[in-house]
Design a protein around this motif. Structure first.
Motif, short mmCIF file in Angstrom:
data_model
loop_
_atom_site.label_atom_id
_atom_site.label_comp_id
_atom_site.label_asym_id
_atom_site.label_seq_id
_atom_site.Cartn_x
_atom_site.Cartn_y
_atom_site.Cartn_z
N ARG A 1 4.12 6.13 -5.31
CA ARG A 1 4.14 6.25 -6.77
C ARG A 1 2.82 6.78 -7.33
O ARG A 1 2.62 6.83 -8.54
CB ARG A 1 4.48 4.89 -7.39
CG ARG A 1 5.96 4.57 -7.21
CD ARG A 1 6.26 3.09 -7.21
NE ARG A 1 7.67 2.89 -6.90
CZ ARG A 1 8.15 2.93 -5.65
NH1 ARG A 1 7.35 3.16 -4.63
NH2 ARG A 1 9.44 2.74 -5.44
N GLU A 2 1.93 7.15 -6.41
CA GLU A 2 0.63 7.72 -6.78
C GLU A 2 -0.12 6.79 -7.73
O GLU A 2 -0.71 7.23 -8.74
CB GLU A 2 0.80 9.11 -7.38
CG GLU A 2 1.43 10.11 -6.40
CD GLU A 2 1.55 11.50 -6.98
OE1 GLU A 2 1.47 11.66 -8.22
OE2 GLU A 2 1.72 12.45 -6.20
N LEU A 3 -0.09 5.50 -7.41
CA LEU A 3 -0.79 4.49 -8.20
C LEU A 3 -2.05 4.06 -7.46
O LEU A 3 -2.01 3.80 -6.26
CB LEU A 3 0.11 3.28 -8.45
CG LEU A 3 1.36 3.54 -9.31
CD1 LEU A 3 2.25 2.30 -9.32
CD2 LEU A 3 0.96 3.91 -10.73
N ASP A 4 -3.13 3.97 -8.17
CA ASP A 4 -4.41 3.55 -7.60
C ASP A 4 -4.53 2.04 -7.71
O ASP A 4 -4.55 1.51 -8.83
CB ASP A 4 -5.56 4.23 -8.35
CG ASP A 4 -6.92 3.89 -7.77
OD1 ASP A 4 -7.00 3.07 -6.83
OD2 ASP A 4 -7.92 4.45 -8.26
N PRO A 5 -4.60 1.31 -6.59
CA PRO A 5 -4.71 -0.15 -6.66
C PRO A 5 -5.93 -0.62 -7.43
O PRO A 5 -5.94 -1.73 -7.99
CB PRO A 5 -4.77 -0.58 -5.19
CG PRO A 5 -5.14 0.64 -4.43
CD PRO A 5 -4.59 1.79 -5.19
N GLU A 6 -6.96 0.24 -7.51
CA GLU A 6 -8.16 -0.12 -8.26
C GLU A 6 -7.90 -0.13 -9.76
O GLU A 6 -8.66 -0.74 -10.53
CB GLU A 6 -9.29 0.87 -7.94
CG GLU A 6 -9.74 0.88 -6.48
CD GLU A 6 -10.32 -0.47 -6.06
OE1 GLU A 6 -10.96 -1.13 -6.92
OE2 GLU A 6 -10.12 -0.85 -4.90
N GLN A 7 -6.82 0.53 -10.18
CA GLN A 7 -6.48 0.60 -11.60
C GLN A 7 -5.44 -0.46 -11.99
O GLN A 7 -4.99 -0.49 -13.13
CB GLN A 7 -5.93 1.99 -11.95
CG GLN A 7 -6.88 3.13 -11.61
CD GLN A 7 -8.20 3.03 -12.36
OE1 GLN A 7 -8.23 2.75 -13.55
NE2 GLN A 7 -9.30 3.22 -11.64
N LEU B 1 2.56 1.76 -3.43
CA LEU B 1 1.62 2.31 -4.40
C LEU B 1 1.37 3.80 -4.15
O LEU B 1 1.31 4.59 -5.09
CB LEU B 1 0.29 1.55 -4.33
CG LEU B 1 0.32 0.09 -4.80
CD1 LEU B 1 -0.99 -0.61 -4.44
CD2 LEU B 1 0.58 0.00 -6.30
N LYS B 2 1.25 4.16 -2.87
CA LYS B 2 0.97 5.55 -2.51
C LYS B 2 2.11 6.47 -2.92
O LYS B 2 1.88 7.56 -3.47
CB LYS B 2 0.72 5.66 -1.01
CG LYS B 2 0.30 7.04 -0.54
CD LYS B 2 -0.03 7.05 0.94
CE LYS B 2 -0.48 8.43 1.40
NZ LYS B 2 -0.81 8.43 2.86
N THR C 1 0.83 -1.21 0.00
CA THR C 1 0.00 0.00 0.00
C THR C 1 0.87 1.26 0.00
O THR C 1 0.61 2.21 -0.75
CB THR C 1 -0.93 0.00 1.22
OG1 THR C 1 -1.76 -1.17 1.20
CG2 THR C 1 -1.81 1.23 1.23
#
Length: 222
Positions: free
Chosen positions: A170-176, A167-168, A164
């Motif tokens: 790298r500003e990545l949305d786990p939903e994507q 991802l945060k 988590t």
């Protein structure tokens, strides 16, 4: 985009990094270091009775890290080299090949483990893999000397938090993303429930039962 997480102990590495640390310590450590480990293990044994096996392993791990106090990264290189030599013959080569296959398809791969990150980095380099590693960090002071302490041990729920956080940052949305996990043990269950595609590797009896109940595929089995 697919994010592929691969657990280390029992999954990519078919041995036990704790046992490797003991073996390397036999070659590297003197009386003072073993005294530190012995005292820490006594405390771990007490906690193992009162708080369970997980607490025992973490306390032993932290006691072992105390033996590194005052050493630089270069001075610790010999220890990690012994770990590599002892561990490279216990690698799950089929899974290494699968990692390379994922990379050919453009997937991002993270090796995720409670093992010491310098060990993960060195062994991954030995295998010729170029992947991200997330492991337990050794802490260093402003002079570059190990303090004898570690960051949080990346285990259980900690693996979910580590992913988590990754991802945060790298500003990545786990939903994507489509997130996969290759893992082997009951301590990995929080991670396996977190991801989109859990895959079980080298399951023991209890973990095989969990996989069957959840209809999780087992790596290498059709």
């Amino acid at each position: 985009m697919r994010l592929i997480t691969v657990e280390f102990d029992g999954t990519l590495f078919e041995g036990d990094s704790f046992k490797l640390m003991f073996q390397a310590g036999k070659k590297e450590f003197g009386l003072q270091s073993w005294t530190t480990i012995f005292l820490g293990t006594l405390q771990a044994l007490f906690l193992g009775v009162t708080k369970g096996k997980h607490a025992l392993r973490i306390h032993f791990f932290k006691a072992f890290a105390k033996t590194f106090k005052g050493k630089s990264e270069d001075e610790l290189a010999s220890f990690f080299d012994h770990l590599i030599q002892g561990g490279k013959g216990q690698i799950n080569q089929s899974l290494v090949n699968k990692i390379k296959e994922h990379q050919k398809h453009g997937d991002e791969v993270i090796i995720l483990s409670g093992a010491l990150k310098p060990f993960l980095d060195a062994l991954i380099e030995e295998l010729g893999l170029t992947v991200t590693t997330i492991g337990t960090e050794l802490l260093y002071d402003e002079k570059g000397k190990c303090t004898g302490a570690t960051g949080p041990v990346v285990n259980g729920e900690g693996k979910v938090q580590a992913i988590t956080n990754w991802l945060k940052v790298r500003e990545l949305d786990p939903e994507q993303l489509e997130i996969w996990a290759y893992a082997d043990s009951e301590s990995d269950i929080p991670l396996l429930y977190f991801v989109d595609k859990p895959i079980i590797v080298n399951p023991k009896n209890k973990m095989r039962e969990v996989a069957e109940v959840n209809h999780w595929p087992i790596f290498g089995e059709s």
